[in-house]
Design a protein around this motif. Structure first.
Motif, PDB file in Angstrom:
ATOM      1  N   ASP A 191      20.322  28.749  32.343  1.00 18.79           N
ATOM      2  CA  ASP A 191      21.432  28.593  31.403  1.00 18.79           C
ATOM      3  C   ASP A 191      21.231  27.303  30.617  1.00 18.79           C
ATOM      4  O   ASP A 191      21.111  26.225  31.209  1.00 18.79           O
ATOM      5  N   PRO A 192      21.189  27.356  29.275  1.00 19.36           N
ATOM      6  CA  PRO A 192      20.960  26.146  28.490  1.00 19.36           C
ATOM      7  C   PRO A 192      22.043  25.088  28.656  1.00 19.36           C
ATOM      8  O   PRO A 192      21.809  23.912  28.357  1.00 19.36           O
ATOM      9  N   ALA A 193      23.222  25.489  29.134  1.00 18.34           N
ATOM     10  CA  ALA A 193      24.307  24.517  29.335  1.00 18.34           C
ATOM     11  C   ALA A 193      24.273  23.893  30.720  1.00 18.34           C
ATOM     12  O   ALA A 193      25.203  23.196  31.111  1.00 18.34           O
ATOM     13  N   ASP A 194      23.196  24.134  31.455  1.00 12.65           N
ATOM     14  CA  ASP A 194      23.117  23.636  32.833  1.00 12.65           C
ATOM     15  C   ASP A 194      21.859  22.799  33.043  1.00 12.65           C
ATOM     16  O   ASP A 194      21.269  22.819  34.112  1.00 12.65           O
ATOM     17  N   LEU A 195      21.445  22.076  32.008  1.00  7.89           N
ATOM     18  CA  LEU A 195      20.256  21.228  32.111  1.00  7.89           C
ATOM     19  C   LEU A 195      20.682  19.811  32.482  1.00  7.89           C
ATOM     20  O   LEU A 195      20.660  18.883  31.674  1.00  7.89           O
ATOM     21  N   PHE A 196      21.086  19.652  33.711  1.00 11.07           N
ATOM     22  CA  PHE A 196      21.567  18.355  34.178  1.00 11.07           C
ATOM     23  C   PHE A 196      20.402  17.470  34.629  1.00 11.07           C
ATOM     24  O   PHE A 196      19.423  17.943  35.188  1.00 11.07           O
ATOM     25  N   LEU A 197      20.559  16.187  34.375  1.00 14.89           N
ATOM     26  CA  LEU A 197      19.628  15.180  34.864  1.00 14.89           C
ATOM     27  C   LEU A 197      20.223  14.508  36.093  1.00 14.89           C
ATOM     28  O   LEU A 197      21.443  14.325  36.172  1.00 14.89           O
ATOM     29  N   PRO A 198      19.383  14.093  37.045  1.00 10.85           N
ATOM     30  CA  PRO A 198      19.892  13.496  38.291  1.00 10.85           C
ATOM     31  C   PRO A 198      20.242  12.020  38.138  1.00 10.85           C
ATOM     32  O   PRO A 198      19.849  11.186  38.958  1.00 10.85           O
ATOM     33  N   TYR A 199      20.979  11.693  37.093  1.00 14.47           N
ATOM     34  CA  TYR A 199      21.379  10.310  36.839  1.00 14.47           C
ATOM     35  C   TYR A 199      22.838  10.310  36.405  1.00 14.47           C
ATOM     36  O   TYR A 199      23.366  11.305  35.910  1.00 14.47           O
ATOM     37  N   ILE A 200      23.491   9.155  36.544  1.00 18.80           N
ATOM     38  CA  ILE A 200      24.867   9.039  36.077  1.00 18.80           C
ATOM     39  C   ILE A 200      25.028   7.948  35.029  1.00 18.80           C
ATOM     40  O   ILE A 200      26.077   7.845  34.401  1.00 18.80           O
ATOM     41  N   HIS A 201      23.965   7.137  34.797  1.00 18.41           N
ATOM     42  CA  HIS A 201      24.062   6.065  33.809  1.00 18.41           C
ATOM     43  C   HIS A 201      22.757   5.999  33.022  1.00 18.41           C
ATOM     44  O   HIS A 201      21.669   6.143  33.598  1.00 18.41           O
ATOM     45  N   PRO A 202      22.833   5.784  31.702  1.00 14.99           N
ATOM     46  CA  PRO A 202      21.614   5.728  30.887  1.00 14.99           C
ATOM     47  C   PRO A 202      20.585   4.719  31.361  1.00 14.99           C
ATOM     48  O   PRO A 202      19.379   4.925  31.175  1.00 14.99           O
ATOM     49  N   ASP A 203      21.036   3.620  31.983  1.00 19.25           N
ATOM     50  CA  ASP A 203      20.084   2.610  32.450  1.00 19.25           C
ATOM     51  C   ASP A 203      19.133   3.153  33.515  1.00 19.25           C
ATOM     52  O   ASP A 203      18.080   2.559  33.774  1.00 19.25           O
ATOM     53  N   GLU A 204      19.481   4.272  34.116  1.00 20.54           N
ATOM     54  CA  GLU A 204      18.629   4.859  35.148  1.00 20.54           C
ATOM     55  C   GLU A 204      17.439   5.608  34.565  1.00 20.54           C
ATOM     56  O   GLU A 204      16.458   5.850  35.269  1.00 20.54           O
ATOM     57  N   PHE A 205      17.519   5.995  33.287  1.00 23.89           N
ATOM     58  CA  PHE A 205      16.413   6.763  32.718  1.00 23.89           C
ATOM     59  C   PHE A 205      15.950   6.274  31.352  1.00 23.89           C
ATOM     60  O   PHE A 205      14.937   6.731  30.848  1.00 23.89           O
ATOM     61  N   ILE A 206      16.685   5.327  30.749  1.00 21.26           N
ATOM     62  CA  ILE A 206      16.266   4.775  29.460  1.00 21.26           C
ATOM     63  C   ILE A 206      15.595   3.434  29.691  1.00 21.26           C
ATOM     64  O   ILE A 206      16.146   2.550  30.340  1.00 21.26           O
ATOM     65  N   ARG A 207      14.365   3.281  29.179  1.00 20.93           N
ATOM     66  CA  ARG A 207      13.634   2.021  29.278  1.00 20.93           C
ATOM     67  C   ARG A 207      13.471   1.436  27.879  1.00 20.93           C
ATOM     68  O   ARG A 207      13.205   2.163  26.921  1.00 20.93           O
ATOM     69  N   ARG A 208      13.646   0.153  27.763  1.00 23.17           N
ATOM     70  CA  ARG A 208      13.505  -0.509  26.468  1.00 23.17           C
ATOM     71  C   ARG A 208      12.169  -1.226  26.407  1.00 23.17           C
ATOM     72  O   ARG A 208      11.870  -2.087  27.229  1.00 23.17           O
ATOM     73  N   TYR A 209      11.343  -0.862  25.444  1.00 25.00           N
ATOM     74  CA  TYR A 209      10.033  -1.493  25.278  1.00 25.00           C
ATOM     75  C   TYR A 209      10.002  -2.106  23.890  1.00 25.00           C
ATOM     76  O   TYR A 209       9.740  -1.429  22.892  1.00 25.00           O
ATOM     77  N   GLU A 210      10.304  -3.379  23.832  1.00 22.41           N
ATOM     78  CA  GLU A 210      10.367  -4.031  22.533  1.00 22.41           C
ATOM     79  C   GLU A 210       8.969  -4.438  22.080  1.00 22.41           C
ATOM     80  O   GLU A 210       8.204  -5.037  22.826  1.00 22.41           O
ATOM     81  N   ASP A 351       8.635   7.920  31.901  1.00 20.00           N
ATOM     82  CA  ASP A 351       8.620   6.462  31.761  1.00 20.00           C
ATOM     83  C   ASP A 351       7.339   6.078  31.015  1.00 20.00           C
ATOM     84  O   ASP A 351       6.229   6.301  31.496  1.00 20.00           O
ATOM     85  N   LEU A 352       7.498   5.525  29.828  1.00 23.10           N
ATOM     86  CA  LEU A 352       6.332   5.196  29.009  1.00 23.10           C
ATOM     87  C   LEU A 352       5.628   3.919  29.455  1.00 23.10           C
ATOM     88  O   LEU A 352       4.529   3.624  28.982  1.00 23.10           O
ATOM     89  N   GLY A 353       6.257   3.175  30.347  1.00 19.10           N
ATOM     90  CA  GLY A 353       5.702   1.891  30.759  1.00 19.10           C
ATOM     91  C   GLY A 353       4.239   1.924  31.153  1.00 19.10           C
ATOM     92  O   GLY A 353       3.441   1.103  30.675  1.00 19.10           O
ATOM     93  N   PRO A 354       3.811   2.857  32.025  1.00 19.55           N
ATOM     94  CA  PRO A 354       2.402   2.879  32.438  1.00 19.55           C
ATOM     95  C   PRO A 354       1.420   3.068  31.290  1.00 19.55           C
ATOM     96  O   PRO A 354       0.278   2.617  31.356  1.00 19.55           O
ATOM     97  N   PHE A 355       1.842   3.736  30.205  1.00 16.92           N
ATOM     98  CA  PHE A 355       0.937   3.965  29.080  1.00 16.92           C
ATOM     99  C   PHE A 355       0.673   2.682  28.298  1.00 16.92           C
ATOM    100  O   PHE A 355      -0.364   2.551  27.645  1.00 16.92           O
ATOM    101  N   LEU A 356       1.625   1.737  28.352  1.00 15.21           N
ATOM    102  CA  LEU A 356       1.511   0.551  27.514  1.00 15.21           C
ATOM    103  C   LEU A 356       0.397  -0.371  27.973  1.00 15.21           C
ATOM    104  O   LEU A 356      -0.095  -1.184  27.185  1.00 15.21           O
ATOM    105  N   ASP A 357      -0.016  -0.281  29.212  1.00 11.56           N
ATOM    106  CA  ASP A 357      -1.065  -1.143  29.733  1.00 11.56           C
ATOM    107  C   ASP A 357      -2.265  -0.359  30.244  1.00 11.56           C
ATOM    108  O   ASP A 357      -3.128  -0.900  30.929  1.00 11.56           O
ATOM    109  N   ALA A 358      -2.345   0.934  29.918  1.00  7.96           N
ATOM    110  CA  ALA A 358      -3.406   1.784  30.448  1.00  7.96           C
ATOM    111  C   ALA A 358      -4.654   1.679  29.573  1.00  7.96           C
ATOM    112  O   ALA A 358      -4.830   2.439  28.625  1.00  7.96           O
ATOM    113  N   GLU A 359      -5.518   0.731  29.886  1.00 10.21           N
ATOM    114  CA  GLU A 359      -6.701   0.523  29.064  1.00 10.21           C
ATOM    115  C   GLU A 359      -7.750   1.618  29.253  1.00 10.21           C
ATOM    116  O   GLU A 359      -8.720   1.684  28.490  1.00 10.21           O
ATOM    117  N   ASP A 360      -7.537   2.504  30.236  1.00  5.21           N
ATOM    118  CA  ASP A 360      -8.503   3.567  30.483  1.00  5.21           C
ATOM    119  C   ASP A 360      -8.110   4.888  29.827  1.00  5.21           C
ATOM    120  O   ASP A 360      -8.758   5.912  30.029  1.00  5.21           O
TER     121      ASP A 360
END
Length: 443
Positions: A191-210, A351-360
């Motif tokens: 059901d497209p209306a049942d795509l729940f994420l296992p989080y309750i606050h954006p800080d749990e899944f949003i990462r800021r990479y300035e 989480d994009l973090g690992p890509f930012l330093d992945a020199e390989d």
């Protein structure tokens, strides 16, 4: 040149010219959308020469701005998800994120100027436009920043194509050539209306990479003529004839083989280290039955080729191209559906973090097939170049665009640390096929 001061002239918010029935319905997101919740906005723009003479005499910037606003308002009638905000509803230990097409301020429209010429943008090694800049000394840059949750590259340029089509029609309501399809795809058993994420606050899944993610990161545009791309394709297929009679290396796979080998060689990594090359794959063509190209949203996955650094150095372009070919071939309808099924079993946000330093890792985004230079705004003619913003940039990132002259030519925006970029520009194999985009010898 990056320090040139941007002068903010004005800004406003553009709403839809009128409401349509579709805009009154919520737009539920798919797993392909939700996994990129932490990705930065897609920032691309087109550079035009400023006309000397308009239809009624001298060129008028004010007139151009008004026509862009009017045509944008009509375009947004067809693209309701672009004028609204994402909404989050949480229920105990989970959250539902969706688009309410009835709420939102509209699209932010900014007019700014900068004391820079078109030739500065095209020829400078390090220049990139840091803001949505409309007016240059002798040019016009029309930029767009779009939430990646709402659209992938195919949909991003679909929006541009419709906007330019409406603008050429004089900003009047028209029956557009390609109407977007906003209903998101998920398997019938969900059901497209049942795509729940296992989080309750954006800080749990949003990462800021300035930015900058890596100090001193270098960006370069390299141009590959259709002649050189065809030569790479022929070379790769000739090298694998004795290894695989079934596989046929495409032009893009051959080019990315060269890029993968060259960028990893420029990083100077240990021969025993494992390296990866990831290609963005359009799932619209992969799933069965296929989605139409007008499907608006995210419909991409990545195909990953893996090898050891020493293996890339020992074997030729054809060998690495065959790895990429096999990775794409393995990306089937079954593989795509299995990914979606597994996501429903354990939902997550990348989480994009690992890509930012992945020199390989070499990560390839965008596509030379996108209809970028088909965007002709009335009075401006053909764009002279495409450029991207500072988001989603890290060492090993490659963004592919069609070459200005067409015919199968390709422009690549490539990112590496300073020492590695210098090594790449001295790499004989790489520079035998590439030239620095914007330079005189790039013809």
């Amino acid at each position: 040149m990056n320090s040139q001061r941007v002068n903010h002239i004005s800004e406003c918010f553009i709403q839809r010219k009128y409401e349509v029935q579709e805009s009154k319905q919520p737009c539920y997101l798919s797993p392909w959308d939700l996994i990129v919740l932490s990705a930065h906005y897609n920032q691309k723009g087109l550079l035009f020469m400023k006309p000397k003479i308009g239809q009624d005499g001298l060129f008028s910037m004010d007139r151009l701005l008004e026509s862009l606003k009017d045509s944008l308002a009509l375009t947004l009638v067809h693209f309701s998800p672009l004028v609204v905000n994402l909404l989050l509803y949480h229920d105990r230990h989970r959250s539902l994120i969706f688009v309410d097409c009835n709420k939102g301020p509209g699209v932010r429209f900014v007019h700014a100027t900068v004391d820079v010429k078109v030739s500065d943008v095209l020829s400078s090694a390090d220049y990139y436009i840091q803001s949505v800049v409309t007016e240059l000394v002798d040019g016009i840059f029309i930029g767009c920043s779009m939430n990646h949750v709402i659209a992938d590259g195919t949909s991003f340029w679909h929006f541009w194509n419709v906007w330019s089509e409406i603008h050429r029609a004089g900003g009047i309501p028209i029956s557009i050539t390609r109407s977007p399809i906003h209903k998101r795809w998920i398997p019938d058993c969900y059901d497209p209306a049942d795509l729940f994420l296992p989080y309750i606050h954006p800080d749990e899944f949003i990462r800021r990479y300035e930015p900058p993610y890596q100090p001193g990161l270098r960006e370069r545009f390299f141009h590959f003529s259709s002649k050189n791309v065809n030569a790479l394709k022929a070379k790769a297929n000739e090298e694998i004839n004795h290894e695989s009679e079934m596989a046929k290396i495409s032009s893009f796979q051959a080019l990315m083989s060269l890029v993968w080998r060259s960028m990893i060689r420029a990083r100077g990594l240990n021969p025993n280290r494992v390296t990866h090359c990831t290609l963005a794959v359009n799932n619209r063509r992969t799933i069965d039955p296929p989605l139409c190209e007008e499907y608006f949203g995210n419909s991409i996955s990545v195909a990953i080729a893996t090898a050891r650094v020493g293996e890339l150095a020992h074997h030729g372009i054809g060998w690495a191209a065959l790895l990429l070919n096999q990775a794409v071939a393995n990306h089937t309808d079954k593989a795509v559906r299995n990914f979606v099924y597994s996501w429903f079993e354990s939902p997550y946000v990348v989480d994009l973090g690992p890509f930012l330093d992945a020199e390989d890792t070499v990560q390839v985004a965008s596509s030379p097939r996108f209809p970028i230079y088909e965007n002709r705004f009335d009075g401006l003619g053909k764009p002279v170049a495409v450029r991207s913003g500072y988001t989603n940039k890290f060492g090993g990132k490659v963004v592919a665009f069609p070459g200005y002259e067409g015919g199968g030519s390709v422009d690549l925006e490539m990112c590496l640390p300073p020492d590695s970029m210098s090594a790449l520009e001295l790499d004989e194999e790489f520079m035998a096929y590439a030239c620095r985009a914007g330079n005189d010898y790039c013809g």
